[in-house]
Design a protein around this motif. Structure first.
Motif, PDB file in Angstrom:
ATOM      1  N   ASN A 194      10.943  -4.431   1.372  1.00  0.00           N
ATOM      2  CA  ASN A 194      12.032  -3.394   0.751  1.00  0.00           C
ATOM      3  C   ASN A 194      12.991  -2.991   1.979  1.00  0.00           C
ATOM      4  O   ASN A 194      12.171  -2.787   3.211  1.00  0.00           O
ATOM      5  CB  ASN A 194      11.152  -2.307   0.286  1.00  0.00           C
ATOM      6  CG  ASN A 194      10.449  -2.574  -1.038  1.00  0.00           C
ATOM      7  OD1 ASN A 194      10.140  -3.756  -1.303  1.00  0.00           O
ATOM      8  ND2 ASN A 194      10.124  -1.613  -1.737  1.00  0.00           N
TER       9      ASN A 194
ATOM     10  N   GLY B 178       6.470  -4.591   0.006  1.00  0.00           N
ATOM     11  CA  GLY B 178       6.409  -4.017  -1.277  1.00  0.00           C
ATOM     12  C   GLY B 178       4.837  -3.714  -1.728  1.00  0.00           C
ATOM     13  O   GLY B 178       4.743  -2.868  -2.713  1.00  0.00           O
TER      14      GLY B 178
ATOM     15  N   ARG C  94      15.461  -5.564  -2.364  1.00  0.00           N
ATOM     16  CA  ARG C  94      14.379  -5.969  -2.006  1.00  0.00           C
ATOM     17  C   ARG C  94      14.690  -7.281  -1.490  1.00  0.00           C
ATOM     18  O   ARG C  94      15.809  -8.043  -2.065  1.00  0.00           O
ATOM     19  CB  ARG C  94      13.397  -6.053  -3.057  1.00  0.00           C
ATOM     20  CG  ARG C  94      12.984  -4.846  -3.805  1.00  0.00           C
ATOM     21  CD  ARG C  94      13.968  -4.197  -4.659  1.00  0.00           C
ATOM     22  NE  ARG C  94      13.646  -2.853  -5.352  1.00  0.00           N
ATOM     23  CZ  ARG C  94      13.096  -2.693  -6.208  1.00  0.00           C
ATOM     24  NH1 ARG C  94      12.602  -3.633  -6.986  1.00  0.00           N
ATOM     25  NH2 ARG C  94      12.907  -1.569  -6.615  1.00  0.00           N
TER      26      ARG C  94
END
Ligand SMILES: [Fe+2]
Length: 311
Positions: free
Chosen positions: A140, A222, A243
């Protein structure tokens, strides 16, 4: 507790290895991120003119703000400039754009907690993105648009990177979630009643909040447990994030350890290659498919209706 790297120049492969082990990277603003937050700021300021977007709760109702965001957020997500700037940001940080796949960038908002914290401005409870069908190799990239305050930032729970959290992620199937999102959007339902994966145990309430300047980046796995800090300031927080997955890690099934994620389905169909916006090859996606990937439910969501605040 992992390590926090600031403006590290280590190679991308080594950086990913460290991110999968729970380390976090903070990067200073670059030409690419300045352009991206500049676009977001311009769109926010036009949408809320003549008011300051950070103070909009002082002059508009929650319903009006929600209506403006419901138009603005998809416009930002699908803005053609975003699909040029993210590859630029990747190149600026030594990422091979022929192997890097990204999901569309989301514009997030967090208003003072009395104002608007549901639906389109949902304040996210502690979660891992991997409870929402993200692969264990997802990274991320989170970027503040205006200066941050510790009380309108994002909170991380570093303890739980290496410790399982009892949770109900088994209720989440990515394809069912998307099908219901489409139905909800079509009905113009304002209150989102969908049940989301949550911790099913008390968490030690110790968070770490990183406060890069506008255009700086926090990169994290993540699988990190993170949340939206309830905004107790007088100003709205706006940020954007996207992402990524790296092809080599997708194929090798490399990523963070899966301690406790039991959701089904995969977000692998959402990522677009930074060099040419191609999807991942089917043979790569099939490595992550489970028996819920059937028929019409499995759709490509690169242009999905994004009415929710995201994960
Ligand atoms: Fe998240």
């Amino acid at each position: 507790m992992g390590s926090i790297f600031i403006d590290s120049t280590i190679a991308d492969e080594e950086r990913r290895t460290r991110l999968y082990a729970g380390d976090i990277f903070i990067l200073s603003a670059t030409a690419g991120t300045r352009a991206l937050i500049g676009l977001a700021r311009q769109m926010l300021e036009e949408a809320f003119a003549p008011h300051d977007p950070r103070k909009i709760h002082e002059s508009k109702s929650a319903e009006d703000v929600a209506a403006i965001l419901a138009k603005l957020k998809p416009q930002f997500i699908h803005h053609p400039e975003c699909k040029k700037l993210i590859p630029q940001i990747m190149r600026e940080h030594g990422v091979d754009v022929d192997k890097l796949y990204f999901d569309v960038p989301r514009l997030r908002s967090a208003y003072p907690s009395h104002f608007l914290s549901a639906g389109i401005a949902y304040a996210f409870h502690p979660h891992r993105d991997t409870w929402y069908s993200a692969p264990m190799c997802q990274l991320n990239w989170w970027i503040p648009i205006y200066p941050l305050d510790p009380n309108n930032a994002m909170g991380f729970y570093p303890r739980y990177f290496k410790e399982a959290v009892r949770n109900n992620s088994e209720i989440y199937n990515y394809y069912e979630w998307n099908a219901r999102s489409r139905a909800t959007a079509a009905q113009h339902v304002k209150i989102d009643t969908r049940e989301q994966p949550k911790a099913q145990q008390e968490l030690e309430p110790v968070t770490v909040r990183y406060l890069p300047p506008p255009g700086g980046i926090i990169i994290f796995s993540g699988a990190q447990l993170h949340e939206t800090v309830p905004n107790t300031t007088q100003a709205a927080r706006y940020s954007l994030d996207f992402r990524t997955v790296h092809y080599d890690d997708v194929m090798r099934r490399r990523g963070a350890p899966n301690l406790d994620s039991c959701c089904t389905g995969t977000t692998m169909r959402d990522y677009l290659r930074a060099s040419d916006l191609a999807h991942l090859p089917e043979m790569a996606i099939s490595l992550y498919d489970d028996d819920t990937a059937r028929g019409e439910r499995v759709l490509y969501f690169g242009d999905k209706l994004v009415s929710e605040a995201g994960r």
